[in-house]
Design an enzyme around this catalytic site. Sequence first.
Site, PDB file in Angstrom:
ATOM      1  N   CYS A  33       0.816  -1.223   0.000  1.00 22.89           N
ATOM      2  CA  CYS A  33       0.000   0.000   0.000  1.00 22.89           C
ATOM      3  C   CYS A  33       0.851   1.275   0.000  1.00 22.89           C
ATOM      4  O   CYS A  33       0.335   2.362  -0.234  1.00 22.89           O
ATOM      5  CB  CYS A  33      -0.950   0.001   1.186  1.00 22.89           C
ATOM      6  N   HIS A  82      -3.225   7.258   2.724  1.00 21.15           N
ATOM      7  CA  HIS A  82      -3.605   5.975   2.139  1.00 21.15           C
ATOM      8  C   HIS A  82      -4.924   5.554   2.789  1.00 21.15           C
ATOM      9  O   HIS A  82      -5.092   5.625   4.012  1.00 21.15           O
ATOM     10  CB  HIS A  82      -2.510   4.930   2.389  1.00 21.15           C
ATOM     11  N   ASN A 135     -10.090  -0.209   0.485  1.00 15.05           N
ATOM     12  CA  ASN A 135      -8.635  -0.072   0.369  1.00 15.05           C
ATOM     13  C   ASN A 135      -8.190  -0.622  -0.984  1.00 15.05           C
ATOM     14  O   ASN A 135      -8.250  -1.821  -1.228  1.00 15.05           O
ATOM     15  CB  ASN A 135      -7.975  -0.848   1.522  1.00 15.05           C
TER      16      ASN A 135
END
Length: 310
Positions: free
Chosen positions: A115, A240, A270
């Site tokens: 990520c 994020h 996500n």
Amino acid sequence: MISEPATIIASAAYLPPNRVKNSHFESYLDTSDSWIYERTGIKERRWADMGVKASDMGVFAATEVLKKANMEPKDLDLILVATMTPDQPLPSTAALIQSKLAGCKAPAMDISAACSGYLYGLSVAKAFIEAGMYKNILLVGCEKMSQVLDPNDRSTIILFGDGAGASVITSGGKGLRIDNIILGLDGNLANSLYIPQGGSMKMFGQEVFKTAIQRGVEVIEKLLEKEKLLIENIRYVIFHQANMRIIQNIQKRFQIPEEKIPTTIEYTANTSAASIPILLESISHEQNQRYMSVAFGAGFTYAGAIFTSL
Ligand code: COA
């Protein structure tokens, strides 16, 4: 070649059309829409169809961002692709994306930093540009997270979505000048979030949750110190998009007003390396402001960046 500061001159996003609402999981798992929303801030995510790969979504975002940047594939000097869900082990997803961008002859490579992949990629782009080696770089974050999840693991299946984001980074230009980037890694936490060969994602949720907050706070403190800024000087903090509660914990620590924290998590979940460029596309450009970005993910990787909007 005299190099100017690396600058993100455009960003674009692609989300597949298929919406998967939390109620989908209620139908076969011991979970509920309210549990998912309260613990994560997620209401829905997009999942790509079976035949659609990470590179396909990456190409959609890349094509769009090239249009915005007034460029053609042949103008690119380098392609970087951040992904943890490559189409296949070999060749790289970057090579597959290059092959689908007609007329593009640029070298291309993948970056595997989960990520944090977009910010890791941005640091590589900045270094190449400011060393004078390349002028026009395409950075793509593309993920087909739905292909690496166990549909029966209620702690991971609810968290992730598919999608892609892309940016063009050039030597000089108008947009977001990349002032500073810091990268970090806690290799001893490699087993807190991983995908075994041929298997699906395994996660120790609480450990990841706690570490993300800890590292997120550290990254912000370091960036502010390096750039001699106060948090009040930052117009937007681009996190994020992993879990709304992770973001809110960090937000409280620094007392950042909510309007300075744009989010997409409610409808994207996500999307790993795609989450920051997807978010970047949604933010209206304001001149002469400082923006900050913070990411964390498997590895355990973490990263932060400071920009000036020109
Ligand atoms: N629905 C209902 N219950 C669930 C659930 C779901 N989807 N997922 C987990 N639970 C259960 C657990 O099994 C546990 O049950 P038990 O007490 O009977 O064992 C209970 O909820 C509490 O689990 P816990 O792990 O303490 O919950 P949590 O508040 O930490 O939330 C996560 C779980 C996964 C949402 C949270 O840990 C998280 O978001 N972690 C970070 C994940 C992440 O961001 N990963 C990507 C990083 S880039």
